[in-house]
Design an enzyme around this catalytic site. Sequence first.
Site, PDB file in Angstrom:
ATOM      1  N   SER A 122       0.825  -1.188   0.000  1.00  0.00           N
ATOM      2  CA  SER A 122       0.000   0.000   0.000  1.00  0.00           C
ATOM      3  C   SER A 122       0.874   1.259   0.000  1.00  0.00           C
ATOM      4  O   SER A 122       1.670   1.455  -0.920  1.00  0.00           O
ATOM      5  CB  SER A 122      -0.967  -0.058   1.190  1.00  0.00           C
ATOM      6  N   HIS A 173      -2.472  -1.305  -4.231  1.00  0.00           N
ATOM      7  CA  HIS A 173      -3.935  -1.293  -4.328  1.00  0.00           C
ATOM      8  C   HIS A 173      -4.413   0.148  -4.247  1.00  0.00           C
ATOM      9  O   HIS A 173      -3.628   1.064  -4.026  1.00  0.00           O
ATOM     10  CB  HIS A 173      -4.601  -2.180  -3.270  1.00  0.00           C
TER      11      HIS A 173
END
Length: 196
Positions: free
Chosen positions: A98, A123
Amino acid sequence: MALVPIVVEQTSKGERSYDIYSRLLKERIIFLTGQVEDHMANLIVAQMLFLEAEDPEKDIYLYINSPGGVVTAGLAIYDTMNFIKPDVATLCTGQACSMGAFLLSGGAKGKRFALPNARVMIHQPLGGARGQATDIQIQAQEILKLKEMLTRKMAEHSGQPFEKVAADTERDNFMSAVEAMEYGLIDKVLTHRDMK
């Protein structure tokens, strides 16, 4: 409470003890470990500014082992990496997920590394909202703006088209170190100490 090892150095003036992170800071190594959050981000920003003041020409090494965290805290680190004069080399040990992956990819070009068994995950930003419908709408618009900006920056860092990064970040997308290199998030997989 986490245990932090102490190292002792012998000098001409006697012994000097440091916690391990302070000793590594002398070597221009900063650790980003655990959740990216405001307090940790402020400490990392302060360390980068300190090292820039010490020597604006020498690289800084940011070692990352993080599951990600708060987008705005990560952006404080990212903006400082780009603001200061020294190059910031990034190295993934363990995981960069992330916001950790975003920071890994944001290192100086040619100086973004991962160890062989490191894992990288990209993501879209996560968020939640509650309250009145109007407040939820405002939060949703902010998340969409952040998603577009982060996707654009990751496309810029990786060399991938915006549309590909947007599609690849729709869900959790895990990569090995080699796959992260092929994607353009890092420049090299290190198997021994040679950060060149």
